[in-house]
Scaffold this motif. Structure first.
Motif, PDB file in Angstrom:
ATOM      1  N   THR A 107     -25.805 -12.242 -36.489  1.00 45.32           N
ATOM      2  CA  THR A 107     -25.372 -10.806 -37.135  1.00 45.32           C
ATOM      3  C   THR A 107     -26.134 -10.902 -38.592  1.00 45.32           C
ATOM      4  O   THR A 107     -26.353  -9.636 -38.854  1.00 45.32           O
ATOM      5  N   LYS A 119     -22.768  -0.893 -38.151  1.00 45.65           N
ATOM      6  CA  LYS A 119     -22.514  -1.454 -39.174  1.00 45.65           C
ATOM      7  C   LYS A 119     -20.999  -1.914 -39.187  1.00 45.65           C
ATOM      8  O   LYS A 119     -20.744  -2.742 -39.628  1.00 45.65           O
ATOM      9  N   TYR A 126     -29.227  -8.510 -38.202  1.00 42.60           N
ATOM     10  CA  TYR A 126     -29.143  -7.121 -37.978  1.00 42.60           C
ATOM     11  C   TYR A 126     -28.374  -6.647 -39.266  1.00 42.60           C
ATOM     12  O   TYR A 126     -28.791  -5.425 -39.597  1.00 42.60           O
ATOM     13  N   ALA A 127     -27.794  -7.533 -40.031  1.00 41.67           N
ATOM     14  CA  ALA A 127     -27.241  -6.855 -41.420  1.00 41.67           C
ATOM     15  C   ALA A 127     -28.414  -6.625 -42.278  1.00 41.67           C
ATOM     16  O   ALA A 127     -28.513  -5.742 -43.107  1.00 41.67           O
ATOM     17  N   GLY A 161     -18.519 -10.279 -39.153  1.00 42.66           N
ATOM     18  CA  GLY A 161     -18.833 -11.018 -40.306  1.00 42.66           C
ATOM     19  C   GLY A 161     -18.145 -12.320 -40.848  1.00 42.66           C
ATOM     20  O   GLY A 161     -18.650 -13.269 -41.320  1.00 42.66           O
ATOM     21  N   LEU A 210     -24.688  -6.202 -29.899  1.00 41.05           N
ATOM     22  CA  LEU A 210     -25.863  -5.712 -31.036  1.00 41.05           C
ATOM     23  C   LEU A 210     -26.782  -5.067 -30.653  1.00 41.05           C
ATOM     24  O   LEU A 210     -27.454  -3.903 -31.148  1.00 41.05           O
ATOM     25  N   LEU A 220     -20.676  -5.102 -37.289  1.00 42.11           N
ATOM     26  CA  LEU A 220     -21.194  -6.254 -38.069  1.00 42.11           C
ATOM     27  C   LEU A 220     -20.136  -6.655 -38.956  1.00 42.11           C
ATOM     28  O   LEU A 220     -20.037  -8.045 -39.265  1.00 42.11           O
TER      29      LEU A 220
END
Length: 1049
Positions: free
Chosen positions: A1027, A1011, A1030-1031, A1018, A965, A1014
């Motif tokens: 995560t 994206k 970052y989301a 998820g 990431l 992620l």
């Protein structure tokens, strides 16, 4: 310890209590499911059973009762996620039930004394695949599939996502009466009356896995025979159990001399010298407690120490025994606990309650006091014990509402894939439209045809129809309707002379497809691809997709005899074929009209034309004898011809992956061919004549002083390599583009693509030129590192190195070579070094190796599918799949794959190599991602990156996920917002490293890649702490519309 046997806890009928064959406790420990001879599956409250001695307990006792089977039910099992309940019976059917949250809509079953149902359990699926009674069931620990075993000697594997039959295993020679799963989710074991237990290795199937994908999954790892050589065949079940730490298997119905016993089999080596002796009759069922126990209480500050497992055994002697591994003698032996033989045992998840069923209809609950079996260890100790085998089942805690939104987005993509898979199974993807009102045609909305939607996967497509055509719409006529009606009314005469109409299978009578067996289910409108890892291809066993002899044997049979061949009275050919068949080989025969004939080599009717007759060997420079590499020089041929289709501009060569355009050119009629011909002299001191003709008319001619060895052509130039090591190039009109380029030795390979020309000489030097700009991207490089010259030169005796099988150049001038050893290399100009892209190590060790094709586009974002169809330039597209296919073919042809796989199997069974397969698979994905980034292969980079992210999430590798990431984040916030919208046509040298601060990575916007990754990660709750930040930074978790642009799994 206390025994409880309530009077109401039974499968009672009008006159007797029916036999109870199976029981199982739900994962939350609140329900007990039992199955009996009355054809009912009953669900009881565990709390009511434990409080049966309390007269003031007034809560419901029986929660539900289902009777969807038409016979005796032999097995009932809850799935490990608690969502499903499965039952198998002697009606050959496996039923799947789910709990409906709505209250029951009906009272008790008519004609019975059962209490009204409290819970609404409904049947979800009926699975038909056995030819005899279903004896046992078992769910995988991740609830990815279900295994059923029966008296038809078959083991059937069902997907727990679509409940499609993935595979049928018919390896046992007699009834299969027991199934148990490895808690590490790597193996499962089946016990049979053929006096064997077979261990099967598998990789959990994905949500979209099909029977074709699982063809090489579920491989036989070991057949265990010694403890069961003299075991009796009178037992009704052979229910085995796997210990919660994954170290042992308790095998029922074993013998130790003349005494019945329970054999304990060790993991990895699949042997054991421990037997539990104490039962007077055969043991039919064993059950390990799901908890580990310690001799001392375990606190947060104290260490667990040596942990023990507890196992319960029961059988035909009507005795129950409980053993603990810390004690060589049984902890408990209870004689005559039931009147008849005991059939099943089941522990509650807390390890403090044991349930026993018997053929006398009794259901007995055994409760243990705290400390009686030991002190229960936390479930974390189970995970620690299984971690060394690569198991990881931590559910984790949702990190706030954003984590829940991210998890729902991740599962939405998988759900669409599963619905598409189920739609394909049910035929929803058929191209024919649903009939409209009055049968006038497809459904219309405001005069427009709306194509059907397959389970909500594809968006509806609206096709405008003119008003006059709409008025003239006529009902479509099926051309096969008359034939179908004729077949329906076909009359046959039976043996007793009566006339009968023969039954017809209407569901397949009107189908226009072939009735031959198909290896893959094809969806017409929406193809559901599968990027889940495959199992290692088992090369030591014959392929089980077709019978021995291939498709001809499937259609014509393989029992035909050989034709009597003239001159072979001693039947030498037949003896030679029989001798070869003993070693497992399948002789190639031809099914003739009179019988089998040995196959003969036939000349190909189409394809590559025969090579012209060679004049002489090329003259080799004597200095080549001192070169570290000496490659074979082609012979001088009488003439060399190259044909180029032109249409003002000529067509480009075929792509590197070998794929060809299936559609004919749009204006093929206007295309003409230009022929380049080089005629070498047959006598000394004569020149070589070069001529180019178009429609038989000469365009230009030239002469060279030396014979031509090789020739290539593109729309921009013609190029030849001569015997003296010189290279010439002409424009399409015949103008010389450059003076003769002189090399140190004869060229052996000459390839071109666009403006690039690749030349490899006989001493292993590689040259690349841009003929248009007359430049080279890098100095000449040697093939010595690729050909393992250093390794072979250090040995005591010289031995031949791997031969060069092919060499290509891509659209950026990168050199790509393949060797006979199966290795594939590409040269990196930025690092000035060869990089190994493909090798046999991945072919036999990685679960992601595709033996047929490594196609691009298995995964793509919905925004790509919604584009206007404009194709981006595919730089280096297909190089990695081309190299991997070459590795597969070379490895199989040279026979190295069997040797390498034998080595891998030995490693997998050794202690310390439990995570070997997973580590090699992850390394293979990392190698693919790095190779695609180096080559600038835009499409392959996206595919391999998403596969890598999904595997990291499945393995729970937090450090690598954080690093991935962080690398994808790059310079997203440093770049302007407007720059991220403009997507480049292809990747450039500046965006092909993780450390660059641009908004693009290998031609893709970093924000789009991040994206998507992620969303893929998820659903893994244990990674949400990584995560979710970052989301939040990208606004993925807050934007509801973002769920529309998620990955299509």
């Amino acid at each position: 310890m206390r025994f409880t046997r309530p009077a109401w806890l039974s499968h009672s009928g009008d006159k007797k209590d029916y036999e109870v064959y199976s029981c199982h406790v739900s994962p939350d420990g609140s329900r007990l499911a039992t199955a009996g001879g009355d054809g009912h599956v009953r669900i009881w409250s565990v709390d009511a059973i434990c409080n049966a001695h309390d007269p003031n307990y007034d809560k419901p006792k029986q929660l539900a009762s289902m009777s969807y089977h038409s016979g005796t039910i032999h097995a009932v099992r809850f799935s490990h996620n608690g969502r499903y309940l499965a039952s198998g019976a002697d009606d050959k059917v496996v039923c799947i039930y789910t709990l409906d949250p709505n209250p029951p809509s009906h009272a008790a079953t008519f004609g019975t004394n059962d209490a009204p149902p409290v819970e609404n359990w409904r049947i979800f699926r009926r699975l038909i695949g056995h030819d005899n009674d279903v004896q046992d069931l078992a769910w995988a620990y991740d609830t990815s599939f279900l295994v059923s075993a029966g008296l038809d000697s078959k083991v059937v594997i069902w997907s727990a996502y679509t409940f499609e039959r993935l595979k049928t295993i018919a390896s046992h020679m007699s009834h299969v009466k027991g199934v148990t799963f490895d808690p590490a989710n790597k193996y499962f074991a089946t016990a049979s009356d053929d006096r064997t237990i077979k261990i099967w290795r598998f990789y959990p199937p994905g949500p979209n896995s099909s029977a074709y994908d699982m063809m090489n999954n579920f491989i036989l790892e070991k057949t265990i025979t010694p403890p069961f050589v003299a075991s009796p065949l009178t037992t009704y079940f052979r229910r085995c159990s796997w210990s919660p730490d994954g170290n042992h298997i308790a095998c029922a119905n074993a013998v130790n001399g003349p005494v019945s016993s329970v054999a304990i089999v060790n993991r990895s080596l699949w042997d054991g010298d421990i037997n539990l002796i104490g039962h007077e009759g055969p043991v039919e069922v064993c059950a390990f407690s799901p908890r580990l126990f310690s001799q001392h209480p375990i606190n947060e500050s104290s260490q667990a120490g040596n942990l023990s497992t507890v196992i319960a055994c029961a059988g035909q002697d009507k005795a129950l025994s409980v053993w603990i591994t810390s004690n060589p003698r049984p902890l408990i032996i209870t004689q005559d606990l039931a009147v008849k033989a005991m059939t099943d045992l089941c522990w509650a998840p807390d390890g403090a309650h044991l349930f026993v069923t018997s053929l006398d209809g009794s259901i007995i609950a055994v409760s243990f006091k705290p400390g009686e079996l030991g002190y229960e260890a936390p479930f974390a100790e189970n995970e620690k014990s299984l971690a060394k085998y690569g198991a990881r089942r931590g559910v984790g805690v949702i990190e706030g509402p954003s984590g829940l939104v991210l998890e729902e987005m991740s599962r939405a993509g998988e759900l669409r894939g599963v619905e598409g898979r189920m739609g394909a199974l049910m035929g929803d993807g058929a191209p024919n439209h649903a009939p409209a009102t009055n049968g006038t045609g497809p459904p219309m909305v405001n005069g427009s045809v709306v194509l059907p939607i397959t389970n909500g996967v594809a968006d509806p497509q609206v096709v405008e129809i003119p008003e006059d055509q709409h008025k003239k719409a006529q009902p479509t006529v099926d051309p096969n309707a008359a034939k179908l009606e004729k077949l329906k009314s076909r009359v046959t005469i039976t043996q007793d002379g009566k006339k009968r109409i023969a039954p017809l299978l209407v569901s397949s009578s009107g189908a226009q497809e072939s009735s031959l067996p198909r290896s893959r289910l094809m969806a017409s409108s929406t193809s559901v691809s599968n990027d889940a890892p495959q199992t290692i291809l088992d090369l030591s066993k014959p392929f089980d997709g077709l019978p021995p002899g291939g498709l001809q044997s499937l259609l014509l049979g393989n029992k035909r005899k050989l034709v009597a061949i003239e001159g072979d009275e001693d039947k030498r050919i037949e003896k030679r074929l029989a001798l070869a068949s003993k070693d497992g080989a399948v002789p190639i025969l031809t099914n003739g009209a009179d019988g089998l004939l040995p196959a003969r080599n036939l000349a190909p009717q189409t394809g590559q034309q025969p090579t012209p007759e060679s004049l002489r060997p090329a003259i080799v420079n004597p200095t080549m004898a001192m070169s570290p590499l000496r490659l074979g020089v082609p012979k001088v041929r009488s003439h060399i011809t190259r044909t180029l289709l032109t249409e003002g501009t000529s067509t480009t060569p075929a792509p590197m992956n070998g794929s060809a355009d299936l559609e004919p050119p749009k204006n093929a009629a206007t295309q003409t061919s230009v022929t380049f011909e080089a005629r070498n002299p047959t006598r000394d001191r004569e020149p070589c004549r070069i001529s180019v003709t178009k429609r038989g008319l000469p365009i230009w001619q030239d002469y060279l002083p030396r014979s031509v060895l090789l020739a290539v052509c593109t729309k921009s130039f013609w190029c030849v390599a001569c015997e003296d090591g010189s290279i010439y190039a002409w424009t399409p009109s015949g103008r010389r583009m450059v003076s003769a380029m002189v090399l140190e030795s004869q060229p052996i390979i000459l390839e071109c693509l666009d403006q690039w020309v690749l030349c490899i000489t006989s001493v292993g030097m590689c040259y690349v030129w841009d003929i248009i700009t007359l430049k080279s991207p890098h100095p000449p490089i040697s093939l010595a590192p690729v050909m393992d010259a250093a390794v072979h030169s250090m040995t005591d005796h010289p031995r031949p190195g791997p031969a060069l099988s092919s060499a290509r150049v891509n659209s950026e001038g990168r050199i790509v070579v393949t060797l006979k050893s199966g290795d594939g290399y590409a040269y990196s100009p930025s690092m000035h070094v060869w990089q190994r892209i493909s090798e046999p190590w991945w072919a036999v060790g990685s679960q992601y190796w595709n033996t047929t094709d490594s196609s691009i586009g298995n995964i793509g974002s919905s925004s790509d599918h919604a584009s206007d169809g404009s194709m981006l330039s595919k730089v280096s597209a297909g190089i990695i799949p081309f190299l991997e296919r070459s590795t597969t073919s070379e490895t199989l042809a040279r026979g190295r794959a069997v040797l390498l796989q034998r080595l891998f199997k030995q490693l997998l069974s050794r202690e310390g190599f439990e995570g070997f397969e997973s580590s090699v698979s992850i390394a293979h994905l990392e190698n693919r991602v790095a190779a695609a980034l180096m080559l600038g292969a835009k499409d392959e980079f996206q595919v391999y990156l998403y596969m890598y992210a999904k595997r990291l999430g499945a393995e729970g590798l937090k450090a690598k996920v954080t690093e991935l990431l962080s690398g994808l984040l790059g310079g997203i916030h440093e770049a302007d917002a407007g720059d991220t919208k403009a997507e480049p046509l292809s990747s450039t040298e500046s965006d092909r490293d993780w450390a660059n601060k641009s908004a693009f990575l290998c031609g893709w916007p970093r924000q789009e890649l991040l994206k998507s990754v992620l969303v893929l990660l998820g659903k893994n709750r244990e990674l949400q702490r990584i995560t979710v930040p970052y989301a939040h930074a990208l606004g993925v978790a807050e934007d509801e519309d973002g769920s529309e642009d998620v990955m299509l799994a």
